[in-house]
Design a protein around this motif. Structure first.
Motif, PDB file in Angstrom:
ATOM      1  N   UNK A 302      -2.637  33.941  29.544  1.00 41.25           N
ATOM      2  CA  UNK A 302      -2.949  32.922  30.549  1.00 41.25           C
ATOM      3  C   UNK A 302      -1.710  32.336  31.223  1.00 41.25           C
ATOM      4  N   UNK A 303      -0.553  32.438  30.577  1.00 45.06           N
ATOM      5  CA  UNK A 303       0.597  31.701  31.100  1.00 45.06           C
ATOM      6  C   UNK A 303       1.889  32.452  31.294  1.00 45.06           C
ATOM      7  N   UNK A 304       2.052  33.636  30.705  1.00 49.01           N
ATOM      8  CA  UNK A 304       3.331  34.353  30.809  1.00 49.01           C
ATOM      9  C   UNK A 304       3.194  35.563  31.724  1.00 49.01           C
ATOM     10  N   UNK A 305       4.002  35.580  32.778  1.00 48.84           N
ATOM     11  CA  UNK A 305       3.993  36.707  33.707  1.00 48.84           C
ATOM     12  C   UNK A 305       4.547  37.947  33.010  1.00 48.84           C
ATOM     13  N   UNK A 306       4.206  39.096  33.532  1.00 47.72           N
ATOM     14  CA  UNK A 306       4.664  40.367  32.971  1.00 47.72           C
ATOM     15  C   UNK A 306       5.655  41.020  33.920  1.00 47.72           C
ATOM     16  N   UNK A 307       6.580  41.776  33.361  1.00 50.17           N
ATOM     17  CA  UNK A 307       7.604  42.420  34.182  1.00 50.17           C
ATOM     18  C   UNK A 307       6.997  43.513  35.057  1.00 50.17           C
ATOM     19  N   UNK A 308       7.663  43.775  36.182  1.00 49.77           N
ATOM     20  CA  UNK A 308       7.275  44.891  37.047  1.00 49.77           C
ATOM     21  C   UNK A 308       7.535  46.197  36.303  1.00 49.77           C
ATOM     22  N   UNK A 309       6.559  47.091  36.327  1.00 48.95           N
ATOM     23  CA  UNK A 309       6.713  48.375  35.642  1.00 48.95           C
ATOM     24  C   UNK A 309       7.669  49.288  36.401  1.00 48.95           C
ATOM     25  N   UNK A 310       8.421  50.090  35.668  1.00 48.02           N
ATOM     26  CA  UNK A 310       9.312  51.063  36.293  1.00 48.02           C
ATOM     27  C   UNK A 310       8.532  52.109  37.064  1.00 48.02           C
ATOM     28  N   UNK A 311       9.175  52.740  38.023  1.00 48.14           N
ATOM     29  CA  UNK A 311       8.475  53.665  38.904  1.00 48.14           C
ATOM     30  C   UNK A 311       8.504  55.112  38.482  1.00 48.14           C
ATOM     31  N   UNK A 312       9.176  55.437  37.380  1.00 49.77           N
ATOM     32  CA  UNK A 312       9.325  56.829  36.970  1.00 49.77           C
ATOM     33  C   UNK A 312       8.083  57.320  36.239  1.00 49.77           C
ATOM     34  N   UNK A 313       8.160  58.547  35.715  1.00 48.74           N
ATOM     35  CA  UNK A 313       6.991  59.178  35.095  1.00 48.74           C
ATOM     36  C   UNK A 313       6.636  58.671  33.714  1.00 48.74           C
ATOM     37  N   UNK A 314       7.451  57.810  33.115  1.00 47.68           N
ATOM     38  CA  UNK A 314       7.165  57.329  31.762  1.00 47.68           C
ATOM     39  C   UNK A 314       5.882  56.506  31.745  1.00 47.68           C
ATOM     40  N   UNK A 315       5.127  56.601  30.633  1.00 48.06           N
ATOM     41  CA  UNK A 315       3.894  55.828  30.495  1.00 48.06           C
ATOM     42  C   UNK A 315       4.235  54.377  30.186  1.00 48.06           C
ATOM     43  N   UNK A 316       3.690  53.457  30.988  1.00 50.02           N
ATOM     44  CA  UNK A 316       3.977  52.031  30.822  1.00 50.02           C
ATOM     45  C   UNK A 316       2.721  51.230  31.103  1.00 50.02           C
ATOM     46  N   UNK A 317       2.646  50.044  30.498  1.00 47.01           N
ATOM     47  CA  UNK A 317       1.501  49.162  30.738  1.00 47.01           C
ATOM     48  C   UNK A 317       1.992  47.719  30.808  1.00 47.01           C
ATOM     49  N   UNK A 318       1.418  46.937  31.720  1.00 46.69           N
ATOM     50  CA  UNK A 318       1.735  45.518  31.853  1.00 46.69           C
ATOM     51  C   UNK A 318       0.575  44.728  31.260  1.00 46.69           C
ATOM     52  N   UNK A 319       0.600  44.565  29.920  1.00 53.32           N
ATOM     53  CA  UNK A 319      -0.497  43.891  29.230  1.00 53.32           C
ATOM     54  C   UNK A 319       0.014  43.323  27.917  1.00 53.32           C
ATOM     55  N   UNK A 320      -0.089  42.005  27.741  1.00 53.23           N
ATOM     56  CA  UNK A 320       0.354  41.370  26.498  1.00 53.23           C
ATOM     57  C   UNK A 320      -0.418  41.919  25.300  1.00 53.23           C
ATOM     58  N   UNK A 321      -1.731  42.079  25.450  1.00 54.43           N
ATOM     59  CA  UNK A 321      -2.569  42.534  24.333  1.00 54.43           C
ATOM     60  C   UNK A 321      -2.245  43.965  23.930  1.00 54.43           C
ATOM     61  N   UNK A 322      -2.111  44.866  24.929  1.00 52.93           N
ATOM     62  CA  UNK A 322      -1.796  46.266  24.616  1.00 52.93           C
ATOM     63  C   UNK A 322      -0.458  46.382  23.915  1.00 52.93           C
ATOM     64  N   UNK A 323       0.526  45.583  24.353  1.00 53.87           N
ATOM     65  CA  UNK A 323       1.844  45.623  23.734  1.00 53.87           C
ATOM     66  C   UNK A 323       1.799  45.071  22.306  1.00 53.87           C
ATOM     67  N   UNK A 324       1.109  43.942  22.120  1.00 55.13           N
ATOM     68  CA  UNK A 324       1.046  43.308  20.795  1.00 55.13           C
ATOM     69  C   UNK A 324       0.294  44.151  19.791  1.00 55.13           C
ATOM     70  N   UNK A 325      -0.740  44.853  20.250  1.00 53.80           N
ATOM     71  CA  UNK A 325      -1.563  45.625  19.327  1.00 53.80           C
ATOM     72  C   UNK A 325      -1.070  47.047  19.153  1.00 53.80           C
ATOM     73  N   UNK A 326       0.065  47.365  19.810  1.00 53.23           N
ATOM     74  CA  UNK A 326       0.641  48.709  19.660  1.00 53.23           C
ATOM     75  C   UNK A 326      -0.179  49.806  20.296  1.00 53.23           C
ATOM     76  N   UNK A 327      -0.982  49.461  21.293  1.00 52.11           N
ATOM     77  CA  UNK A 327      -1.830  50.447  21.938  1.00 52.11           C
ATOM     78  C   UNK A 327      -1.026  51.304  22.900  1.00 52.11           C
TER      79      UNK A 327
END
Length: 327
Positions: A302-327
């Protein structure tokens, strides 16, 4: 496929002034995106998420408020001559062929138009013939004197593609290229685009709301929500193991998904009032179900912005829950 990007956007922001003193609309709100030579990238999201504005900026049609677009290692310059040279190398294929073809122009004139704009000095008839043939309209001479209303929807889309190909571009930006076509023709046009990549080494950015289309044509997918890319990676990784709740919701409505579709609450927020924290949190099924609370990230959502994802081919996600749960 060369790993060095052909087209690159870095830190792209595009804002439009609000009406009658309203806040400005942040249509594109921080995007990094690379497209490598010979790569097909699908830019996916709901209507109004900013994907068409981003595509128009990559074409040089909209100048970014912040950030930069580079092509073949050189910054895009917005002066007349430089921009004209750039648009010869990067061509647009629009969603509605009926709207992008002049009903008073024959097929020959429609395809030759780009050559005339760019002052082509060679054999115009030979170039038009070659472009129509590559677009699957054979024998091409049969189509020279026909008008758009005399063609099927699939044939009109092939004429639009031929009009792009006639300039020998290195990259095509296709905005919903099969959305207006019958299901029986969609596969033919997608096969054509894949064939052109194999034959000519063309790169493509395919703008679509349809994850099924992305699965069938793209090497990589970038999922966009409210002006920012929220998940990116290879099409296999993102579409078979989606990590962002928004991507999961988009995939859940496909016929082959099998489970219950996720119904998102409400409409996407207004780009003049982007919420704090994760921009998806007001509609997020993970936050609503209490899973984010159990993972200890509800306040961050609800309160913390997420960083802009890099533009290369690496798999990335902008999600606090996905990062915390190791998804």
């Amino acid at each position: 496929m060369n790993d060095s990007p052909l087209l690159s956007a870095e830190g792209l922001h595009i804002t439009f002034p609000g009406r009658r003193g309203a806040p400005e609309a942040r249509a594109v709100d921080g995007v990094d995106l690379d497209i490598a030579p010979g790569e097909i990238v699908a830019l996916v999201g709901e209507s109004g998420c900013g994907k068409t504005t981003l595509a128009r900026s990559l074409l040089g049609l909209v100048k970014p408020t912040e950030g930069a677009v580079s092509f073949d290692g050189s910054p895009l310059r917005y002066e007349g001559r430089a921009l004209k040279a750039y648009r010869k190398r990067v061509q647009l294929v629009l969603q509605d062929p009926s709207g992008s073809l002049n009903p008073r122009h024959t097929v020959y004139e429609a395809v030759a138009e780009g050559l005339r704009i760019h002052g082509y000095a060679g054999d115009e008839r030979a170039k038009v013939t070659e472009a129509l043939s590559r677009a699957g309209l054979r024998p091409p001479e049969r189509f020279f004197l026909r008008y758009p209303h005399e063609l099927s929807g699939g044939q009109r889309q092939r004429v639009v593609i031929a009009g792009a190909l006639v300039l020998d571009p290195e990259l095509i930006v296709a905005d919903e290229p099969v959305a207006s076509l019958d299901a029986s023709v969609r596969g033919e046009i997608l096969a054509l685009l894949l064939g052109l990549r194999a034959e000519l080494g063309l790169s493509a950015l395919v703008v679509t709301h349809d994850l099924g289309l992305a699965w069938n044509i793209a090497d990589r997918v970038a999922v966009m929500y409210l002006g920012r890319i929220v998940e990116t990676g290879s099409v296999e990784e993102v579409l078979t193991s989606p990590r962002h709740p928004y991507t999961q919701a988009l995939l859940s409505v496909l016929p082959e998904a099998g489970g219950e579709p996720v119904v998102l609450a409400g409409e996407p927020p207004d780009p003049t009032r982007i919420p704090s924290g994760c921009r998806f949190h007001a509609r997020c099924q993970v936050l609503a179900s209490g899973e984010a609370e159990r993972a200890g990230v509800a306040d961050a959502c609800r309160g913390e912005d997420l960083a802009v994802l890099g533009g290369t081919g690496a798999t990335r996600v902008a999600c606090h829950w996905a990062t915390a749960s190791g998804r």
